[in-house]
Structure formats: C-alpha cells, structure tokens
Design a protein around this motif. Structure first.
Motif, PDB file in Angstrom:
ATOM      1  N   ALA A 218       0.823  -1.216   0.000  1.00 58.42           N
ATOM      2  CA  ALA A 218       0.000   0.000   0.000  1.00 58.42           C
ATOM      3  C   ALA A 218       0.854   1.262   0.000  1.00 58.42           C
ATOM      4  O   ALA A 218       0.659   2.162  -0.823  1.00 58.42           O
ATOM      5  CB  ALA A 218      -0.940  -0.008   1.209  1.00 58.42           C
ATOM      6  N   LEU A 219       1.822   1.361   0.898  1.00 57.57           N
ATOM      7  CA  LEU A 219       2.620   2.582   1.032  1.00 57.57           C
ATOM      8  C   LEU A 219       3.588   2.760  -0.130  1.00 57.57           C
ATOM      9  O   LEU A 219       3.708   3.858  -0.685  1.00 57.57           O
ATOM     10  CB  LEU A 219       3.372   2.572   2.364  1.00 57.57           C
ATOM     11  CG  LEU A 219       2.500   2.671   3.622  1.00 57.57           C
ATOM     12  CD1 LEU A 219       3.367   2.591   4.879  1.00 57.57           C
ATOM     13  CD2 LEU A 219       1.698   3.974   3.612  1.00 57.57           C
ATOM     14  N   ILE A 220       4.292   1.695  -0.503  1.00 57.53           N
ATOM     15  CA  ILE A 220       5.305   1.823  -1.551  1.00 57.53           C
ATOM     16  C   ILE A 220       4.662   2.129  -2.896  1.00 57.53           C
ATOM     17  O   ILE A 220       5.170   2.945  -3.680  1.00 57.53           O
ATOM     18  CB  ILE A 220       6.180   0.540  -1.629  1.00 57.53           C
ATOM     19  CG1 ILE A 220       7.320   0.757  -2.630  1.00 57.53           C
ATOM     20  CG2 ILE A 220       5.357  -0.676  -2.017  1.00 57.53           C
ATOM     21  CD1 ILE A 220       8.309  -0.387  -2.649  1.00 57.53           C
ATOM     22  N   ALA A 221       3.499   1.513  -3.176  1.00 58.36           N
ATOM     23  CA  ALA A 221       2.819   1.778  -4.447  1.00 58.36           C
ATOM     24  C   ALA A 221       2.274   3.199  -4.466  1.00 58.36           C
ATOM     25  O   ALA A 221       2.381   3.905  -5.482  1.00 58.36           O
ATOM     26  CB  ALA A 221       1.699   0.766  -4.664  1.00 58.36           C
ATOM     27  N   ASP A 222       1.699   3.629  -3.373  1.00 60.66           N
ATOM     28  CA  ASP A 222       1.153   4.987  -3.297  1.00 60.66           C
ATOM     29  C   ASP A 222       2.255   6.027  -3.472  1.00 60.66           C
ATOM     30  O   ASP A 222       2.100   7.002  -4.213  1.00 60.66           O
ATOM     31  CB  ASP A 222       0.448   5.172  -1.948  1.00 60.66           C
ATOM     32  CG  ASP A 222      -0.126   6.568  -1.794  1.00 60.66           C
ATOM     33  OD1 ASP A 222      -1.040   6.924  -2.558  1.00 60.66           O
ATOM     34  OD2 ASP A 222       0.356   7.314  -0.911  1.00 60.66           O
ATOM     35  N   PHE A 223       3.398   5.810  -2.820  1.00 56.97           N
ATOM     36  CA  PHE A 223       4.518   6.758  -2.917  1.00 56.97           C
ATOM     37  C   PHE A 223       5.067   6.801  -4.338  1.00 56.97           C
ATOM     38  O   PHE A 223       5.320   7.885  -4.893  1.00 56.97           O
ATOM     39  CB  PHE A 223       5.617   6.346  -1.937  1.00 56.97           C
ATOM     40  CG  PHE A 223       6.845   7.216  -2.004  1.00 56.97           C
ATOM     41  CD1 PHE A 223       6.865   8.477  -1.418  1.00 56.97           C
ATOM     42  CD2 PHE A 223       7.978   6.781  -2.681  1.00 56.97           C
ATOM     43  CE1 PHE A 223       7.994   9.279  -1.505  1.00 56.97           C
ATOM     44  CE2 PHE A 223       9.108   7.579  -2.774  1.00 56.97           C
ATOM     45  CZ  PHE A 223       9.121   8.831  -2.177  1.00 56.97           C
TER      46      PHE A 223
END
Length: 383
Positions: A218-223
């Motif tokens: 979730a975080l790495i894709a969003d960033f």
C-alpha cells in the motif's frame, strides 16, 4: 472505406487499436484458424491472408504509396470485415512481426491491430482482438509489449521500488492501453482474484490492463505513483492511471475509487470510472499513426460493389489525366508551329534585303521580334 476526420494527436472515435505479443512461432496459424471458424459460423463476412510484400505492391488499378509498406520485419497481414448487431460495417487489419534481431532469444511474435467502423465505436460491440485471436486462455496472444504484463488477467506489481517506478513509466508513456491499479486490502480468495476486466463490455475488455498491489504494498505503491504520475492509490481502492503526456479532462479525483470489494461481485464504481476514462479523447501513439494510415489507404478486402466503384473512380481519374495531357500537347504544338512560322518569315525577310539602311533596319527586324515573342510564349509555364 469510410474515413473520419480527426486530429493527428487523438484516436478517432470510429477506431479501435490494439497491440501485443504472441508467445511462440505459430501465431499466424492461430489467427488463420480463428478467422476460418468465424467465417464458417457467419460471424464475419470475409477475410484475407496476405503476404506483406505483395500487399504493399502498387498497380495501375490500385496505386499505393510508402504507407502500405508494413516494414522489413512484417511476417503476415490479415484483413477481416464484419457487421455489428447494428449492421455497422467494421474493417480491421492485423499485422504480425518477427523479432528485429536474429539474436532474440524468445520466439514471441509482435502484432498490431487497427479496426475502423462506419460509426463511432460502441463498447458493447465485439472486440476486434477476438475476431483474429481465439478468446481462450490456452493461446497466449495477450502479452503486452512491456515484459511481464498481460491482458485478461491480473498483473502483480513489482516488489522493488525502482522496478515499480520503471514499470509505471513504461506503461503510461505513449501506450495503447488503459492501465488500472487495484490495491488488495486483504488477500482475496479465488473469486476476488478474478480480473475486474472480465466485467467490462466486450470492446473495452482488451483495452484495459489491470495491475494488483498486495496488502503490504500500500505505502510503496502509493509513494511511487505520486512521485512518477502525480496520483495516489487509496488503501483498498483503485485508480485509472493517466497517460504521458496527460490528456485533457483527466482529473485524479474523478478516476480514483476509494473502495473496491474484491469478493467476486461487480465493482460498479470502478467500471464506471474506466468507462468514463475510455470516453475521453485518447492520445494517438506515434507508432499507431502509420498502422491507422495503412488500414485506411491500403485496404484490399473490397466487396464487389466497392470494386466496381473503385474501378469507375480510377477510370475517371485516368481520363481526366489523359485529357489534361492532350490539352498540354496541343498547346505545345501550337507554340511550335508559331515559332517555325516566325523563323521562316525572319529568314525570308533577311535574304530579300541584303543591305538595309538605318531607316529600314528597324522594320526588317520585325519578324525577329515576332520570333522572340513566340519563343517566349513557348517557354511560359502557362502555355
């Protein structure tokens, strides 16, 4: 064949474009078998299986320019014509290409497809891809040009941040497809793993590539998406990626869905966002422009009525050209006859007056002036 006026930078509303890779050397056999079966079943009106060199050859009846040349790596050219449920005629060309380098290790065959209808394209119409390719998972014709990406299935995002960002750039830069990223709030079961593209209308189904982010991404894709594309990925949601360069009318909020329930039910909100995005003017990829030009200007599968109309058009064209050439020859002949007459008159006048006086010299040069004027008329582009 109907030709729609369109901007050179956007895909015309009447056109459907597709591209991909077929894994294995028997791509043409799979296309041929599918076309034969569909013609026998009455799904398509007719098809042609052409050698690219012969297809590009120019004749007096069918003159073709360099746009008819599919390139040195073209292997086969297929044409098909069919009618939709609304009795709208569709014409399509599929060209297969071999590897550009003999050192290529894989045996994949690249293909490009362009179809054009007599009216603006409807998403409910049959997909041109499944006219040429069998709609079966057993035939791997649906691999994207980007390695590791396929149609008709879900594509897991890379775990590495650098690879993820590289994938996003490749998938959105001058691409032929609509790319959607879906985040799995939790690991779905077999029903949730079903691609959301299966719920799309037939003609839109093979224009959309679905990427999946695992719960822990979730975080790495969003960033990565915010940094590369300026759009975010909601946890448990989805977003339709903007193409590069971005198209007018794209708004990240409009094409972002906050909640997507991957439980086998129809994701209505996400499907609506994809459909709305597909209705926007789509950028025409640079390598698709020639494909579309070849479809429009180098079409071979004519009906008997179309052949008759084409033959009459060519007869009229050549008759007008012959008439213009005849008129031009008549003008040159008249100018030449006038020049000969003036030259003869000048020669006779000079021989009859051996020693002209200054007072009469100007009068004796009148035939020479006539010759000069005649020759000037002969040199004039208008004559």
């Amino acid at each position: 064949m109907a030709k729609s006026s369109s901007s050179s930078t956007t895909v015309p509303a009447t056109v459907w474009l597709g591209r991909g890779r077929h894994l294995g050397p028997e791509a043409e056999r799979d296309v041929r078998r599918n076309l034969i079966a569909l013609k026998a079943a009455g799904v398509i009106d007719d098809f042609l299986d052409l050698d690219p060199i012969e297809a590009a050859r120019s004749t007096d009846l069918f003159p073709r320019d360099e746009s008819a040349d599919a390139g040195p790596f073209a292997r086969r050219l297929f044409e098909a014509r069919w009618r939709t449920a609304d009795s709208v005629t569709v014409r399509a060309q599929l060209t297969t290409y071999g590897p550009e380098s003999r050192r290529a290790e894989n045996e994949s065959v690249t293909w490009v497809l362009a179809a054009e209808a007599e009216r603006p394209w409807q998403a409910s119409w049959p997909s041109p891809a499944t006219v040429f390719w069998p709609d079966s998972d057993q035939v791997a014709w649906d691999h994207e040009k980007v390695p590791g990406v396929r149609l008709r299935t879900t594509n897991p995002l890379p775990k590495d941040d650098g690879e993820l960002r590289r994938l996003l750039r490749e998938c959105t830069r001058q691409n032929w497809f609509i790319h959607v990223v879906v985040h799995e709030a939790m690991t779905p079961d077999a029903r949730g793993q079903r691609p959301i593209t299966a719920f799309l209308p037939p003609s839109l189904r093979h224009r959309v590539v679905e990427h999946r982010a695992t719960p822990e991404q979730a975080l790495i894709a969003d960033f990565a998406m915010k940094r590369e594309l300026g759009v975010g990925l909601p946890r448990g949601g989805a977003v339709v990626l903007p193409p590069t360069p971005q198209i007018p009318g794209y708004d990240a909020e409009r094409f972002t869905v906050r909640d997507v329930f991957l439980n086998g039910t129809e994701p209505t909100e996400l499907l609506q966002a994809i459909t709305q995005f597909a209705s926007l003017p789509q950028p025409l990829p640079a390598d698709a422009e020639q494909v579309l030009t070849r479809l429009r200007q180098s079409w071979h599968l004519l009906t008997p009525d179309e052949e008759l109309v084409h033959a009459r058009t060519m007869v009229t064209k050549y008759a007008k050209a012959l008439e213009a050439m005849t008129a031009s020859c008549d003008l040159y002949r008249e100018a030449a006859e006038s020049a000969h007459a003036a030259l003869a008159e000048a020669t006779t006048a000079n021989n009859a007056t051996p020693a002209p006086t200054p007072a009469t010299a100007e009068q004796n040069t009148t035939p020479l002036k006539t010759l000069t004027k005649t020759l000037a008329r002969f040199r004039s582009p208008n004559r």
